[in-house]
Structure formats: structure tokens, C-alpha cells
Design a protein around this motif. Structure first.
Motif, PDB file in Angstrom:
ATOM      1  N   ARG A 164      16.481 101.244 -54.640  1.00 30.69           N
ATOM      2  CA  ARG A 164      16.431 102.034 -55.873  1.00 30.69           C
ATOM      3  C   ARG A 164      15.036 102.640 -56.034  1.00 30.69           C
ATOM      4  O   ARG A 164      14.046 102.074 -55.571  1.00 30.69           O
ATOM      5  CB  ARG A 164      16.707 101.150 -57.095  1.00 30.69           C
ATOM      6  N   ARG A 215      26.376 114.413 -62.772  1.00 30.42           N
ATOM      7  CA  ARG A 215      25.837 115.129 -61.602  1.00 30.42           C
ATOM      8  C   ARG A 215      26.834 116.182 -61.126  1.00 30.42           C
ATOM      9  O   ARG A 215      26.489 117.342 -60.906  1.00 30.42           O
ATOM     10  CB  ARG A 215      25.538 114.169 -60.444  1.00 30.42           C
ATOM     11  N   THR A 241      21.583 105.259 -69.563  1.00 37.13           N
ATOM     12  CA  THR A 241      21.402 103.816 -69.387  1.00 37.13           C
ATOM     13  C   THR A 241      22.627 103.081 -69.895  1.00 37.13           C
ATOM     14  O   THR A 241      23.324 103.555 -70.788  1.00 37.13           O
ATOM     15  CB  THR A 241      20.131 103.294 -70.095  1.00 37.13           C
ATOM     16  N   THR A 264      14.596 103.855 -68.857  1.00 38.96           N
ATOM     17  CA  THR A 264      14.744 105.244 -68.399  1.00 38.96           C
ATOM     18  C   THR A 264      13.910 106.233 -69.200  1.00 38.96           C
ATOM     19  O   THR A 264      13.966 107.423 -68.927  1.00 38.96           O
ATOM     20  CB  THR A 264      16.198 105.704 -68.512  1.00 38.96           C
ATOM     21  N   ARG A 291      25.477 104.437 -63.667  1.00 37.78           N
ATOM     22  CA  ARG A 291      25.577 105.399 -62.559  1.00 37.78           C
ATOM     23  C   ARG A 291      26.956 106.041 -62.490  1.00 37.78           C
ATOM     24  O   ARG A 291      27.104 107.148 -61.981  1.00 37.78           O
ATOM     25  CB  ARG A 291      25.234 104.707 -61.237  1.00 37.78           C
ATOM     26  N   HIS A 324      16.989 102.038 -63.184  1.00 38.39           N
ATOM     27  CA  HIS A 324      16.875 101.626 -61.777  1.00 38.39           C
ATOM     28  C   HIS A 324      17.409 100.213 -61.552  1.00 38.39           C
ATOM     29  O   HIS A 324      17.560  99.780 -60.416  1.00 38.39           O
ATOM     30  CB  HIS A 324      15.428 101.747 -61.291  1.00 38.39           C
ATOM     31  N   GLN A 376      12.954 110.138 -60.455  1.00 40.87           N
ATOM     32  CA  GLN A 376      13.836 109.743 -59.365  1.00 40.87           C
ATOM     33  C   GLN A 376      14.066 110.896 -58.391  1.00 40.87           C
ATOM     34  O   GLN A 376      15.190 111.181 -57.978  1.00 40.87           O
ATOM     35  CB  GLN A 376      15.141 109.154 -59.924  1.00 40.87           C
ATOM     36  N   ALA A 409      26.421 108.861 -64.736  1.00 40.07           N
ATOM     37  CA  ALA A 409      25.422 109.756 -64.162  1.00 40.07           C
ATOM     38  C   ALA A 409      26.041 110.572 -63.023  1.00 40.07           C
ATOM     39  O   ALA A 409      25.753 111.757 -62.865  1.00 40.07           O
ATOM     40  CB  ALA A 409      24.216 108.967 -63.664  1.00 40.07           C
ATOM     41  N   GLU A 410      26.900 109.953 -62.223  1.00 40.03           N
ATOM     42  CA  GLU A 410      27.557 110.682 -61.130  1.00 40.03           C
ATOM     43  C   GLU A 410      28.533 111.730 -61.693  1.00 40.03           C
ATOM     44  O   GLU A 410      28.597 112.859 -61.197  1.00 40.03           O
ATOM     45  CB  GLU A 410      28.288 109.714 -60.193  1.00 40.03           C
ATOM     46  N   TYR A 443      20.348 109.277 -59.926  1.00 46.72           N
ATOM     47  CA  TYR A 443      20.290 107.950 -60.545  1.00 46.72           C
ATOM     48  C   TYR A 443      19.536 106.923 -59.700  1.00 46.72           C
ATOM     49  O   TYR A 443      19.726 105.716 -59.839  1.00 46.72           O
ATOM     50  CB  TYR A 443      21.685 107.446 -60.965  1.00 46.72           C
ATOM     51  N   THR A 492      18.980 111.110 -64.239  1.00 51.41           N
ATOM     52  CA  THR A 492      18.348 109.829 -63.924  1.00 51.41           C
ATOM     53  C   THR A 492      19.068 108.687 -64.639  1.00 51.41           C
ATOM     54  O   THR A 492      19.786 108.896 -65.611  1.00 51.41           O
ATOM     55  CB  THR A 492      16.861 109.825 -64.336  1.00 51.41           C
ATOM     56  N   ALA A 493      18.869 107.469 -64.135  1.00 51.49           N
ATOM     57  CA  ALA A 493      19.503 106.294 -64.735  1.00 51.49           C
ATOM     58  C   ALA A 493      18.608 105.077 -64.528  1.00 51.49           C
ATOM     59  O   ALA A 493      17.663 105.100 -63.734  1.00 51.49           O
ATOM     60  CB  ALA A 493      20.873 106.054 -64.112  1.00 51.49           C
TER      61      ALA A 493
END
Lengths: 163, 550
Positions: free
Chosen positions: B371, B150, B171, B178, B143, B130, B89, B146-147, B60, B127-128
Motif C-alpha cells: 500500500r 475510479r 474511507t 485520508t 476501495r 491505506h 497515492q 473508490a474503484e 486507492y 484516494t482511500a
């Protein structure tokens, strides 16, 4: 070929039976989906031990109604990069509740062993030449983010118990 | 920022040792290159034209100063002193040796980073936006999700050998930064009628050979169901995506072939079967991850800084502020874009010295955070407006104050034939020629907001399909040619560019771009951006200007 179970080379009590091969009633036979689908009641209703082998393009949904009839399902990795059998294995174990032997056949490599175990495979057919190293392979990763049906405790559950 | 706990750290450490063993087996000959290739790809290691390339994930797009310093250290010790930020990213090191790859991964693991699944037919780095956490138009910080994705996607036992690579973007904002709609899955935080936050789920977008805009298959997904729903999509794809043809293996082709309605029905059926305690995201887990992304402690400041306003009397500084500063949701703060597109440079490249300088500046002036944007620029997300003049002076000293964010010289370009063994043509020299042609800052301002994106081949790593002006390198009997598209858009108004006509030789491209820009300037109404003029007037005037009336 050699068979690996629980980290050891073990005798294979099953036989792969090609579609043009006679079935004799003493064998523990692994048959193809095509043979099963064209089989008569004699095969469907006898008590003999039966296994079935599915290719990557043969979804286990094709046998879900008959799953109780099979003691073994062999899922084929035509190439090790063909990952369909990972989904099919989890579907068999976690969705259809299959508790028999789930065998990985085809291009089965030690670097995918942990993924296979996590998806529910419990036996592995490998080339004789790689059997010893395969049997000696121990997983290098001990942390699991995903909750699959193999019983390994995922990180989130561990975090909760620790907290 | 997210910090690894003991579990996260153990995983990346074990992964390094696993890869060290795999490399040793390759070097001893125990593994063939065919068997080793998918293993190295799962760790981001490509064999390129001249050397191995290692692609490192920057999940992200968020980095701490400590992480940035480690990237600088890797660039200096294991590469030729620089790194290349990509459109997803990631950062790539282009001159890596196989026998040092595990040492690089170990260095990354020491600062909570990795290269897991930055290549191969897996779920890639998530990705996310920025501007996550600092943009005013945001519902929630993407994020957090996104985490969560991940972790769920890391070494997923079922989805590590997919038909093809798989890209997810997240997003939390209404304005899309994004390129969400050209991802395999795009997740957008939205509110339902009751005001509850959840996700809109988009599937089947993509670029490459067959560009497509994704379809929203679920307008509102409750938060707790995120992973069950993703697992359902991935399972349908893994089971039914094509594996017989590399070019038809992405999920977009499956969605197109089945039709979005039939695909959605399969996903929903699978989802109902997967919903349950194992995959449900409990509130406590969401809260635990969200706490890592809580806003930093800001100073209470007046909304506008008198010091900044006074300093803006200096025209050179004012120009940089005009283009590279964005409003922050916190009063008295600003977001600074660090352009990695200096005139004549390689888009997205940064030297070890620049990375270290940025680490220092972020520590001093941006609450220790940097970022990475998908536009191959860096961002300092939390700068006090009072500090902006001093920051700018430091940036300038390090060649990092190019005042062109969002302008014609802020070009996205893939590495192209200079590095990549897939490319048909070079991208970097074309970007550099355009930057030189339009180097005049007044002219750039006159042209205004425009996005030029260059890919050296049909794989579209340079996002040319969604460039307002897209440039695609093609091979014509051994010569480098370039096809130009107009009207692409990677934002919430996503559109795919239309091809202007026959391709241009390398020496003709810059003139063609100039012609396109002149045509735009002649046709635009007051204050109208390039993309809006193009939408209003269409392709015809551009085509006529480029190829004549016939």
C-alpha cells in the motif's frame, strides 16, 4: 467556418444573426438569448425555423419553457477548456428532452469530439482549415464507463449481458 | 485486489495509442503547446523545471508485486533510477522524455495501471485509507467504492474540463487516515440508525491558497445512489464554479459563496433529476466489485507470536516494531510501515532497487500486496507476526527499516523548488535539516507522535495547513523564507494550522522548530502528544518562545 455532421462536411443551412441585424423571414436564423428574451409575440408565435445560441454563462434553464420553439441550440465553447457546455448539452438532451440539432460552436477541437458526442452534440462548427481532419476523426476509445443519453452502451450493461 | 476485465484493459490500451498519436502530432508541430498541454495533462504529463514529469495513479494506494516491479522498471529505464511517492497515492517520475511517454504508459497498461487524470482540471486519482481492509475500526473496505468512483470518473465526457482540479477521498473507518475533510469530496462509510451501511458525503474542503474544512452535505446516502449523487455535485460545480479566477475556481469557493445550505439544495435538486436506473448501483455490481476486495486467505494463527516476542529482545528491532508495526484485524498478523523518510533522504523517494526488493518482500511475506500512504510511506499490509523479524532484516539490508513512522523525522514534503516550477522555495533540504537535527532516536521517542508537513508554495502539496507543525516556503524578494503554522490536523479532528508570526529565513527554520519542540516539552503533561498540548495551551507560549514576549 465549416459544419461537420456524422463525419462529413455538410452545408450549413443556418445563419447566425447578430442582435443589431434585421431578421428576414426567409432565413433559418440562430439568434442570441438576449434577442429571444426581448422578442415580441411575432417571433415567438411564427412558424419559422429558429435556433438559439447560448454562451457558457447562459444556462439552458433560461429557455426550458420555450424549448419546443427551437429546432437548433448552439452551445458555445469560449475556450476549449471551458467545459460548461458539456453539462448544458446533457441537461438539454437528458433532462429537458431536446431532440433538435445540438451544435458545438466556438473553440471546438477534434480531441474533444468523443466527449461532445457522448454529451449529445450532433453538429460541430469548426475552422475551414481544420474541417477535413475534424470530419475524418474517428473515436479512439471504445469503452465507456458512463451512461449518458447518447445511446452508447456503458461497460456495466455489457458486463451484465455477458454474465 | 481489483483485476481489470477485458473492458478495463481495452480502455487503458486505447488510451495509450490515443496519447501516442497526440504526442506525434505535437512533435510534428500539428498541435501547438497550448493545444497539447491539456491533452498531456489528462495523461499525467507535466513540464517541470528541468524535464517532463509523469505522475502515475495508484488508485486507492493498492499495488501488487508485479505492478511494483513495473514501476521499478520504469524508474530504471525511463528515469534516473528512482520514483517519488506523493501525498495523493501517486508516484512521480521526474526525468521523463516526451518521445518516451507513450512507451511508459504502455508499460503501465501491461500491469493494469495508468496515468489518466493525474493532472488537469479533472477528477483526479481517487484516494482511500491505506489501511483499507486490515484496520480494525473499519465498517467496510473503502476501495470497493473508490474503484467504482475510479471507473465512473475515468474519461467522464461531462467532467473532463472542470473549472479546476477535483480530488475525492474515501474511507471506511472512523479514524480518518485520508485527510478526508480537506478534499473536494470526502466519502465516509457510515451506518444509519437501522444499521445499514451507506455514505456520509462531505464537500468543499481543500488546502492551497484558501484552506477550508469541508461540510457534510448529506449525513447518509444509500449505497445505490453514490454515482447519481456524485454526478449531481460535479454538475453543479461544472456549471457554476468560477472560471474567471484560477484562485477562486475550486468547489470550496462555490460552497462558501453560495453557503452550504444553498449549495446542498442545488445538489439535491439535481440528484432527484439524475436518480434513475442509468446511475443507480445495483447490488450485483456492488457485489462484483466487492468480491475483488474480499479478504485474502489468512492462516489461522494465535493472536500473538512467541517468535516475534522473543525477537523483540533485540533493542534495535524492538524500536522498529514499536513505531512501524500496527495491529492487524486478523489474529497473528501485523501491518508494517515501510518508512521512506531515512535521515538525509528525500521524503517519498524510492530507488528502483528498493522497489524491486519490496516487490519480493511483499510477494514472500505480505500476500503479494503493498500500500501507498498519503504520508509518503509504503505499507506491507498482511505480514505474519512470525515473519516480522526476517522481514525486518531484509528491509534493513535495503535501507528500508527506518524506525520513525509517526515521529518527528517522518516528514511529508512536496518536491519543492528542486523540481517544481510552481514552487517558491525548496522543501527537501528543510526536511533533511530537520531530520538531521532530530536524528537522535531517543530524542525522537521522547518527543513522540507529531506530524511535520512542508510545502514549497501556497498550493500546499505538502499538506502544511494540516501539519501539527506546518512549514510553507515563501519568496521574499528572491530569497527563500518559511512561514510556520501550528495546530493543523488532517485527521477526523481536522483543523487548519495558525501562523506563528513573521517568516523565517532558510537558515533559521531548524532552530525555530527546535524552539517549538522545547516549548512543547516544557508545557506538556504526562503522555500528552504535541497536538494535544497545543490545543490546551494555544499559540501564545510558542509565539513568545519564537519571537520574544513583545
Amino acid at each position: 467556418m465549416a459544419l461537420i455532421r456524422e463525419g462529413a462536411i455538410v452545408p450549413d443551412t443556418w445563419q447566425n444573426i447578430a442582435d443589431d441585424q434585421e431578421l428576414d423571414c426567409t432565413q433559418r436564423a440562430i439568434i442570441t438569448l438576449a434577442r429571444w428574451q426581448s422578442a415580441g409575440d411575432d417571433l415567438r408565435t411564427t412558424n419559422r425555423a429558429l435556433g438559439i445560441r447560448l454562451r457558457g454563462d447562459q444556462h439552458p434553464a433560461a429557455i426550458v419553457a420555450d424549448l419546443g420553439r427551437f429546432d437548433l441550440v448552439a452551445l458555445e465553447f469560449a475556450k476549449f477548456t471551458d467545459g460548461r457546455a458539456f453539462s448544458h448539452a446533457r441537461t438539454l438532451r437528458e433532462r429537458y428532452g431536446f431532440t433538435g440539432e445540438l451544435r458545438a460552436v466556438g473553440e471546438v477541437l477534434r480531441d474533444q469530439l468523443l466527449f461532445m458526442l457522448r454529451c449529445g452534440f450532433d453538429s460541430f462548427e469548426v475552422a475551414d482549415s481544420s474541417a477535413a481532419t475534424f470530419a475524418a476523426t474517428t473515436p479512439k476509445i471504445s469503452v465507456f464507463y458512463q451512461a449518458t443519453g447518447d445511446g452508447r452502451v456503458p461497460v456495466r450493461a455489457l458486463r451484465n449481458t455477458r454474465a | 485486489m481489483y483485476r481489470y476485465d477485458a473492458f478495463d484493459q481495452t480502455l487503458v490500451d486505447e488510451r495509450v495509442e490515443q496519447f501516442r498519436d497526440q504526442v506525434a502530432r505535437r512533435l510534428s508541430g500539428a498541435l501547438s503547446e497550448d493545444q497539447f498541454r491539456p491533452l498531456r495533462l489528462l495523461n499525467g504529463l507535466y513540464l517541470q523545471l528541468h524535464a517532463y514529469m509523469l505522475r502515475v495513479a495508484i488508485p486507492y494506494g493498492t499495488l501488487s508485486s508485479r505492478q511494483l516491479r513495473t514501476l521499478a522498471h520504469i524508474a530504471r529505464t525511463f528515469d534516473r533510477g528512482y520514483g517519488h511517492f506523493t501525498t495523493r497515492q501517486n508516484i512521480q517520475f521526474n526525468w521523463v522524455r516526451l518521445d518516451q511517454a507513450a512507451d511508459i504508459l504502455a508499460a503501465l497498461a501491461s500491469v493494469e495501471m495508468h496515468a489518466i487524470q493525474t493532472s488537469g482540471n479533472t477528477i483526479r486519482n481517487v484516494t482511500a485509507d491505506h489501511l483499507a481492509g486490515v484496520a480494525a475500526d473499519e465498517i467496510e473496505d473503502p476501495r470497493i467504492y473508490a474503484e467504482i468512483i475510479r471507473q465512473w470518473s475515468t474519461l467522464h465526457p461531462e467532467f473532463s474540463f472542470l473549472p479546476r482540479k477535483f480530488k475525492i477521498a474515501v474511507t471506511g473507518a472512523a479514524r480518518d487516515r485520508t485527510a478526508l475533510k480537506v478534499h473536494d469530496i470526502g466519502i465516509q462509510v457510515v451506518r444509519d440508525a437501522a444499521g445499514e451501511a451507506g455514505f456520509s458525503v462531505l464537500v468543499g474542503g481543500g488546502q492551497g491558497r484558501t484552506p477550508m474544512i469541508g461540510h457534510v452535505i448529506r449525513p447518509f446516502l444509500p449505497k445505490a445512489d453514490l454515482l447519481a449523487y456524485l454526478e449531481a455535485i460535479l454538475r453543479v460545480y461544472n456549471e457554476f464554479g468560477r472560471r474567471d479566477n484560477l484562485y477562486k475556481a475550486r468547489i470550496k469557493i462555490l460552497v462558501q459563496t453560495l453557503g452550504p445550505a444553498a449549495f446542498t439544495a442545488m445538489v439535491e435538486e439535481q440528484w432527484q433529476a439524475l436518480r434513475g436506473p442509468a446511475l443507480a448501483l445495483p447490488d450485483e455490481e456492488l457485489a462484483r466489485i466487492a468480491a475483488h476486495f474480499a479478504p485474502p486467505t489468512y492462516a489461522r494463527l494465535p493472536a500473538a507470536s512467541a517468535a516475534l516476542a522473543a525477537a523483540r529482545a533485540e533493542p534495535v528491532f524492538e524500536r522498529w516494531c514499536r513505531h512501524n508495526l500496527l495491529p492487524h484485524k486478523q489474529p497473528g498478523y501485523a501491518i508494517a510501515t515501510i518508512s521512506l523518510k531515512p535521515e538525509g533522504g528525500v521524503p517519498g523517494d524510492a530507488t528502483a532497487a528498493q522497489l524491486e526488493a519490496l516487490a519480493d518482500l511483499a510477494e514472500r511475506w505480505s500476500l503479494d500486496e503493498v500500500r501507498v500512504s498519503h504520508e509518503q510511506n509504503l505499507v506491507l499490509p498482511h505480514v505474519r507476526q512470525d515473519d516480522v523479524p526476517a522481514l525486518w532484516r531484509e528491509l534493513r539490508a535495503h535501507g528500508l527499516a527506518t524506525p520513525n513512522a509517526g515521529l518527528i523525522t517522518d516528514i511529508i514534503a512536496c518536491p519543492g523548488l528542486d523540481y517544481c516550477n510552481l514552487a517558491n522555495a525548496r522543501s527537501i533540504p528543510i526536511a533533511q535539516q530537520i531530520q538531521r537535527r532530530f536524528a537522535n532516536r531517543e530524542r525522537q521517542e521522547e518527543i513522540g507522535a507529531i506530524k511535520i508537513k512542508i510545502s514549497g508554495c501556497i498550493n500546499a502539496c505538502g499538506h502544511h495547513h494540516v501539519g501539527h507543525i506546518g512549514i510553507l516556503g515563501v519568496d521574499k524578494k528572491g530569497a527563500e523564507f518559511y512561514q510556520i503554522t501550528l495546530g493543523g490536523d488532517g485527521s477526523e479532528r481536522a483543523a487548519l494550522g495558525e501562523i506563528t508570526g513573521r517568516a523565517f529565513a532558510a537558515a533559521e527554520v531548524v532552530d525555530a522548530i527546535d524552539t517549538i519542540i522545547d516549548t512543547y516539552l516544557g508545557a506538556r503533561r504526562h503522555g500528552e502528544a504535541f497536538i494535544d498540548t497545543y490545543r490546551r495551551v494555544g499559540m501564545v507560549p510558542f509565539k513568545e518562545a519564537l519571537y520574544g514576549a513583545h
